[in-house]
Design a protein around this motif. Structure first.
Motif, PDB file in Angstrom:
ATOM      1  N   GLY A 187     117.272  75.470 104.101  1.00  0.00           N
ATOM      2  CA  GLY A 187     117.413  74.533 103.307  1.00  0.00           C
ATOM      3  C   GLY A 187     118.712  75.195 102.075  1.00  0.00           C
ATOM      4  O   GLY A 187     119.599  74.333 101.277  1.00  0.00           O
ATOM      5  N   LEU A 188     117.724  76.400 101.685  1.00  0.00           N
ATOM      6  CA  LEU A 188     119.047  76.574  99.964  1.00  0.00           C
ATOM      7  C   LEU A 188     120.583  77.107 101.427  1.00  0.00           C
ATOM      8  O   LEU A 188     121.544  76.513  99.664  1.00  0.00           O
ATOM      9  CB  LEU A 188     118.499  77.800  99.966  1.00  0.00           C
ATOM     10  N   LEU A 189     120.439  77.240 101.889  1.00  0.00           N
ATOM     11  CA  LEU A 189     121.723  77.471 103.132  1.00  0.00           C
ATOM     12  C   LEU A 189     122.246  76.603 102.680  1.00  0.00           C
ATOM     13  O   LEU A 189     123.688  76.197 102.664  1.00  0.00           O
ATOM     14  CB  LEU A 189     122.038  78.209 103.984  1.00  0.00           C
ATOM     15  N   PHE A 190     121.896  75.502 103.535  1.00  0.00           N
ATOM     16  CA  PHE A 190     122.270  73.955 103.786  1.00  0.00           C
ATOM     17  C   PHE A 190     122.802  73.156 102.421  1.00  0.00           C
ATOM     18  O   PHE A 190     124.079  72.705 101.958  1.00  0.00           O
ATOM     19  CB  PHE A 190     121.308  72.804 104.263  1.00  0.00           C
ATOM     20  N   ASP A 191     121.847  73.342 101.222  1.00  0.00           N
ATOM     21  CA  ASP A 191     122.123  72.778  99.630  1.00  0.00           C
ATOM     22  C   ASP A 191     123.093  73.489  99.164  1.00  0.00           C
ATOM     23  O   ASP A 191     123.885  72.544  98.116  1.00  0.00           O
ATOM     24  CB  ASP A 191     120.943  72.593  99.233  1.00  0.00           C
ATOM     25  N   LEU A 192     122.847  74.579  99.600  1.00  0.00           N
ATOM     26  CA  LEU A 192     124.191  75.065  99.042  1.00  0.00           C
ATOM     27  C   LEU A 192     126.073  75.162  99.429  1.00  0.00           C
ATOM     28  O   LEU A 192     126.627  75.727  99.111  1.00  0.00           O
ATOM     29  CB  LEU A 192     124.329  76.913  97.823  1.00  0.00           C
ATOM     30  N   GLY A 193     126.160  74.293 100.566  1.00  0.00           N
ATOM     31  CA  GLY A 193     127.055  74.194 101.240  1.00  0.00           C
ATOM     32  C   GLY A 193     127.380  75.407 102.021  1.00  0.00           C
ATOM     33  O   GLY A 193     128.430  75.674 102.339  1.00  0.00           O
ATOM     34  N   LEU A 203     115.699  97.529  97.946  1.00  0.00           N
ATOM     35  CA  LEU A 203     115.443  96.251  97.527  1.00  0.00           C
ATOM     36  C   LEU A 203     115.436  95.898  99.575  1.00  0.00           C
ATOM     37  O   LEU A 203     116.540  96.119 100.007  1.00  0.00           O
ATOM     38  CB  LEU A 203     116.893  95.637  96.927  1.00  0.00           C
ATOM     39  N   THR A 204     114.514  95.635  99.663  1.00  0.00           N
ATOM     40  CA  THR A 204     113.631  95.230 101.096  1.00  0.00           C
ATOM     41  C   THR A 204     114.292  93.853 101.517  1.00  0.00           C
ATOM     42  O   THR A 204     114.203  93.449 100.359  1.00  0.00           O
ATOM     43  CB  THR A 204     112.459  95.192 101.017  1.00  0.00           C
ATOM     44  N   LEU A 205     115.026  93.397 102.490  1.00  0.00           N
ATOM     45  CA  LEU A 205     115.106  92.137 102.866  1.00  0.00           C
ATOM     46  C   LEU A 205     113.404  90.962 102.084  1.00  0.00           C
ATOM     47  O   LEU A 205     113.910  90.177 101.946  1.00  0.00           O
ATOM     48  CB  LEU A 205     114.914  91.766 104.371  1.00  0.00           C
ATOM     49  N   ALA A 206     112.637  91.454 102.231  1.00  0.00           N
ATOM     50  CA  ALA A 206     111.290  90.983 102.128  1.00  0.00           C
ATOM     51  C   ALA A 206     111.227  90.418 100.382  1.00  0.00           C
ATOM     52  O   ALA A 206     111.559  89.503  99.764  1.00  0.00           O
ATOM     53  CB  ALA A 206     110.234  92.208 102.341  1.00  0.00           C
ATOM     54  N   GLN A 207     111.739  91.298  99.398  1.00  0.00           N
ATOM     55  CA  GLN A 207     111.864  91.410  98.534  1.00  0.00           C
ATOM     56  C   GLN A 207     112.966  90.171  98.246  1.00  0.00           C
ATOM     57  O   GLN A 207     113.076  88.862  97.428  1.00  0.00           O
ATOM     58  CB  GLN A 207     112.379  92.673  97.626  1.00  0.00           C
ATOM     59  N   VAL A 208     114.284  90.494  98.916  1.00  0.00           N
ATOM     60  CA  VAL A 208     115.443  89.318  98.589  1.00  0.00           C
ATOM     61  C   VAL A 208     114.599  88.071  98.971  1.00  0.00           C
ATOM     62  O   VAL A 208     114.668  86.931  98.540  1.00  0.00           O
ATOM     63  CB  VAL A 208     116.565  89.807  99.499  1.00  0.00           C
ATOM     64  N   LEU A 209     113.708  87.866  99.888  1.00  0.00           N
ATOM     65  CA  LEU A 209     113.474  86.209 100.474  1.00  0.00           C
ATOM     66  C   LEU A 209     112.674  85.534  99.419  1.00  0.00           C
ATOM     67  O   LEU A 209     112.345  84.415  99.286  1.00  0.00           O
ATOM     68  CB  LEU A 209     113.205  86.571 101.638  1.00  0.00           C
ATOM     69  N   GLU A 210     111.804  86.585  98.846  1.00  0.00           N
ATOM     70  CA  GLU A 210     110.792  86.428  98.431  1.00  0.00           C
ATOM     71  C   GLU A 210     111.393  86.114  96.740  1.00  0.00           C
ATOM     72  O   GLU A 210     110.623  84.904  95.922  1.00  0.00           O
ATOM     73  CB  GLU A 210     109.452  87.311  98.047  1.00  0.00           C
ATOM     74  N   SER A 211     112.327  86.680  96.054  1.00  0.00           N
ATOM     75  CA  SER A 211     112.913  86.028  94.943  1.00  0.00           C
ATOM     76  C   SER A 211     114.122  85.743  94.921  1.00  0.00           C
ATOM     77  O   SER A 211     114.396  85.074  93.961  1.00  0.00           O
ATOM     78  CB  SER A 211     112.483  87.991  94.318  1.00  0.00           C
ATOM     79  N   ALA A 212     114.572  85.798  95.525  1.00  0.00           N
ATOM     80  CA  ALA A 212     116.131  85.273  95.440  1.00  0.00           C
ATOM     81  C   ALA A 212     115.900  83.684  96.519  1.00  0.00           C
ATOM     82  O   ALA A 212     116.102  82.833  96.057  1.00  0.00           O
ATOM     83  CB  ALA A 212     117.137  85.907  96.538  1.00  0.00           C
ATOM     84  N   THR A 213     115.635  84.036  98.680  1.00  0.00           N
ATOM     85  CA  THR A 213     116.534  83.283  98.994  1.00  0.00           C
ATOM     86  C   THR A 213     115.630  81.638  99.521  1.00  0.00           C
ATOM     87  O   THR A 213     115.691  80.503  98.860  1.00  0.00           O
ATOM     88  CB  THR A 213     116.655  83.620 100.515  1.00  0.00           C
ATOM     89  N   ARG A 237     113.309  76.348  97.093  1.00  0.00           N
ATOM     90  CA  ARG A 237     112.241  75.813  96.778  1.00  0.00           C
ATOM     91  C   ARG A 237     112.583  75.067  95.444  1.00  0.00           C
ATOM     92  O   ARG A 237     113.236  73.700  95.560  1.00  0.00           O
ATOM     93  CB  ARG A 237     111.111  76.420  96.379  1.00  0.00           C
ATOM     94  N   GLU A 238     114.303  75.355  94.517  1.00  0.00           N
ATOM     95  CA  GLU A 238     114.285  75.104  93.098  1.00  0.00           C
ATOM     96  C   GLU A 238     114.924  74.247  93.423  1.00  0.00           C
ATOM     97  O   GLU A 238     115.410  72.695  93.255  1.00  0.00           O
ATOM     98  CB  GLU A 238     114.961  76.424  92.440  1.00  0.00           C
ATOM     99  N   ILE A 239     116.425  74.623  94.472  1.00  0.00           N
ATOM    100  CA  ILE A 239     117.646  73.349  94.614  1.00  0.00           C
ATOM    101  C   ILE A 239     116.884  72.136  95.643  1.00  0.00           C
ATOM    102  O   ILE A 239     116.963  71.216  94.855  1.00  0.00           O
ATOM    103  CB  ILE A 239     118.774  74.797  95.526  1.00  0.00           C
ATOM    104  N   ALA A 240     115.735  72.468  95.999  1.00  0.00           N
ATOM    105  CA  ALA A 240     115.290  71.228  96.588  1.00  0.00           C
ATOM    106  C   ALA A 240     114.662  70.602  95.917  1.00  0.00           C
ATOM    107  O   ALA A 240     115.161  69.669  96.489  1.00  0.00           O
ATOM    108  CB  ALA A 240     114.170  71.556  97.895  1.00  0.00           C
TER     109      ALA A 240
END
Length: 116
Positions: free
Chosen positions: A11-17, A77-87, A92-95
């Protein structure tokens, strides 16, 4: 580890174009409420399959870009950390900003919860 192509990340990727539907990809019948402009699709629909596949690819690209910018290795910086803290958090916030009434995804998936 592979990132989940669930609706917060995608959703983030879609919402940000970053990702978008191909023009004419969906018939008007896929928009149960034309006023909301949110399509509703089965998990097997080609648009959902492509959205999920591209989300997995883009999550890796995002993680690599953040690591490069910060000068960190995968172990630092693991993918899990990026997912949790960024994407996921960002999704959620952008939605909430884009769809304040529901905070839901930009594309609804007809699912019983077994498909992210």
């Amino acid at each position: 580890m592979t990132g989940l192509p669930e609706y917060r990340n995608g959703g983030l990727l879609f919402d940000l174009g970053v990702l978008s539907l191909k023009p004419g990809a969906l018939a008007p019948s896929f928009y149960p409420d034309p006023a909301s402009n949110i399509p509703r699709l089965l998990p097997s629909h080609p648009a959902i399959i492509e959205w999920r596949a591209m989300t997995v690819i883009e999550l890796d690209r995002i993680a690599n870009a953040i690591r490069a910018k910060l000068g960190l290795r995968r172990e630092q910086l693991t993918l899990a950390q990026v997912l949790e803290s960024a994407t996921w958090k960002g999704g959620r916030e952008i939605a909430k900003q884009k769809r304040p009434a529901t905070g839901g995804p930009p594309i609804e998936i007809e699912s019983d919860g077994t498909v992210f």
